[in-house]
Design an enzyme around this catalytic site. Structure first.
Site, PDB file in Angstrom:
ATOM      1  N   HIS A 238      -9.874   1.488  -0.556  1.00  0.00           N
ATOM      2  CA  HIS A 238      -8.418   1.331  -0.558  1.00  0.00           C
ATOM      3  C   HIS A 238      -7.978   0.780  -1.905  1.00  0.00           C
ATOM      4  CE1 HIS A 238      -4.417   0.863   0.581  1.00  0.00           C
ATOM      5  NE2 HIS A 238      -4.532   0.234   1.730  1.00  0.00           N
TER       6      HIS A 238
ATOM      7  N   GLU B 212      -1.882   4.800  13.573  1.00  0.00           N
ATOM      8  CA  GLU B 212      -1.546   6.017  12.851  1.00  0.00           C
ATOM      9  C   GLU B 212      -1.799   7.248  13.717  1.00  0.00           C
ATOM     10  OE1 GLU B 212      -2.027   8.044   8.418  1.00  0.00           O
ATOM     11  OE2 GLU B 212      -3.442   6.480   9.037  1.00  0.00           O
TER      12      GLU B 212
ATOM     13  N   CYS C  61       0.808  -1.220   0.000  1.00  0.00           N
ATOM     14  CA  CYS C  61       0.000   0.000   0.000  1.00  0.00           C
ATOM     15  C   CYS C  61       0.837   1.264   0.000  1.00  0.00           C
ATOM     16  CB  CYS C  61      -0.932  -0.006   1.204  1.00  0.00           C
ATOM     17  SG  CYS C  61      -1.854  -1.543   1.373  1.00  0.00           S
TER      18      CYS C  61
ATOM     19  N   LYS D 242      -9.925   7.430   1.912  1.00  0.00           N
ATOM     20  CA  LYS D 242     -10.412   6.061   1.762  1.00  0.00           C
ATOM     21  C   LYS D 242     -11.835   5.892   2.289  1.00  0.00           C
ATOM     22  CE  LYS D 242      -5.822   3.871   1.897  1.00  0.00           C
ATOM     23  NZ  LYS D 242      -4.980   5.064   2.180  1.00  0.00           N
TER      24      LYS D 242
ATOM     25  N   PHE E 239       1.624  -3.368   3.968  1.00  0.00           N
ATOM     26  CA  PHE E 239       1.957  -4.704   4.467  1.00  0.00           C
ATOM     27  C   PHE E 239       3.464  -4.924   4.323  1.00  0.00           C
ATOM     28  CE2 PHE E 239      -2.310  -7.168   3.714  1.00  0.00           C
ATOM     29  CZ  PHE E 239      -2.907  -6.415   4.703  1.00  0.00           C
TER      30      PHE E 239
ATOM     31  N   HIS F 262      -3.302   7.633   6.022  1.00  0.00           N
ATOM     32  CA  HIS F 262      -3.490   6.328   5.393  1.00  0.00           C
ATOM     33  C   HIS F 262      -4.908   5.842   5.690  1.00  0.00           C
ATOM     34  CE1 HIS F 262      -2.212   2.751   3.386  1.00  0.00           C
ATOM     35  NE2 HIS F 262      -2.397   1.984   4.440  1.00  0.00           N
TER      36      HIS F 262
END
Length: 414
Positions: free
Chosen positions: A342, A315, A164, A337, A401, A304
């Site tokens: 996403h 976050e 991502c 998002k 990830f 994010h």
């Protein structure tokens, strides 16, 4: 030697909110959701049956029928977004030194749809029926190569795949290349097209996706107490970034300056973020320092903000650690998002477009569906309604990830 300054002069976007800049920005700032029930395949056996599909995209507007047959959708999306960005930039490629023009274009997964289709061919008809284009259709770097072929950009060219964080890394590395004098113009961004049985099924098996199937538009709810996973989506975004004097000489319109970049690794877990957000925090600190700014000068963070239990909480902690508690509570934060879903390896590109438009227009897009704030997520996430506010500088966070963290810093032109 001082670093060369880099500016954003053109952008192209394909997203579930629209496939042109004006539609994308209008719907984003109105707080509309692009999430719907998936239509590309029968989802009845899947735990998550919702996603962000592209609407209004016609590959024939950008790619010949022959080339369409040779390209996975993720390549088509990337090629189209790059053509839109070049058109938006006003670049005259007849006057550009194409040996000093490059492409870094990302994808987190690449040609998953062609892989799935060819596996079906293997099972039904045997290996003699494989397409000779399977490998070049599938590999993640092919979109960067195809964009370069289309426009004859013969400078640095490669693909970054970091889940991502892929597009964000690509934009940051393009920044470095121009800063260090290796190119004057770069096409940077990312593309993803994983809305197929393998893509959706894999994330369902991981239990990462929202199962709020009866309320698609309310499913992605970053920082909300009732969030239950992210919503998978597809799309692409390309940015034209240029050395400042190069842009000035041709009289280019400049959206903003791309001023800073930080990248770190959690070295913690293959899917979960560091529980204290330490890697993400250090990435933000590096980006702010690289831009020559201090935390007090950051007005906005494009988070994010995936709508997953761990990401949103970690976050939030990372923002506080990076910028200090007082600054974290002062600035605005939002997650695109919540409306787009996403888009995986393309997310940082689409969100960078949103950052540039936020600076240009002085409007911060909202985080929709934030109805019951999580007590662990206690900052200002611009809930549900866009906010008019001058933004001097902003950060764009991407956390992938594998523990990959990337942050970009954009700032208004002097």
């Amino acid at each position: 030697m001082s670093k060369r300054r880099v500016v954003v002069t053109g952008m192209g976007v394909l997203s579930p909110l629209g496939c042109d800049l004006n539609t994308f920005w209008d719907r984003l700032t109105r707080g509309e959701s692009g999430i719907r029930s998936l239509t590309y395949f029968d989802t009845s056996a899947y735990t998550s049956r919702i996603g962000g599909e592209l609407t209004g995209f016609n590959p024939g507007d950008f790619i010949s029928p022959k080339e369409q047959r040779r390209q996975d959708p993720f390549t088509q999306y990337g090629v189209a977004s790059a053509k839109l960005a070049i058109g938006d930039s006003g670049l005259d490629l007849n006057t550009v030194n194409l040996e000093r023009a490059g492409v870094i274009f990302a994808s987190g997964i690449g040609g998953l749809q062609i892989l799935q289709d060819q596996m079906r061919t293997l099972i039904a008809k045997g290996p003699s029926r494989f397409s000779p284009f399977m490998i070049p259709q599938m590999i993640t770097n092919i979109v960067a190569g195809q964009i370069a072929i289309d426009h004859q950009f013969r400078g640095p060219n490669f693909c970054i795949t970091s889940a991502c964080a892929s597009a964000t890394h690509s934009i940051g590395e393009g920044l470095r290349i121009i800063q260090h004098g290796e190119a004057d113009v770069m096409i940077v961004g990312g593309s993803e097209a994983s809305l197929c049985e393998l893509g959706v099924g894999g994330f369902c098996a991981l239990r990462a996706l929202s199962t709020r199937n009866d309320e698609p538009t309310r499913a992605s709810r970053p920082f909300d107490r009732d969030r239950d996973g992210f919503v998978i989506a597809e799309g692409a975004a390309a940015l034209i970034i240029e050395e400042l004097e190069h842009a000035r000489k041709r009289g280019a319109r400049m959206y903003c300056e791309l001023a800073g970049y930080g990248r770190t690794c959690d070295a913690y877990h293959i899917t979960a973020p560091d529980e204290l957000g330490r890697g993400a925090a250090r990435g933000m600190k590096l980006a702010v320092e690289d831009a020559g700014l201090n935390p007090e000068q950051i007005d906005y963070i494009n988070a994010h903000g995936t709508s997953t239990e761990l990401n949103d909480k970690c976050e939030t902690m990372a923002i506080k650690a990076a910028l200090g508690e007082d600054n974290a509570r002062r600035l605005a934060i939002s997650s695109n998002k919540s409306m787009i879903g996403h888009t995986l390896g393309a997310a940082g590109g689409i969100e960078s477009v949103a950052c540039a438009l936020t600076i240009k227009h002085g409007v911060i897009p909202p985080t929709i569906n934030l109805e019951n704030p999580d007590p662990a997520c206690d900052l200002d996430y611009v809930p549900n309604v866009a906010r008019e506010q001058k933004v001097r500088a902003c950060l764009n966070n991407s956390l992938g990830f594998g523990g990959h963290n990337a942050t970009l810093c954009f700032k208004a032109m002097d």
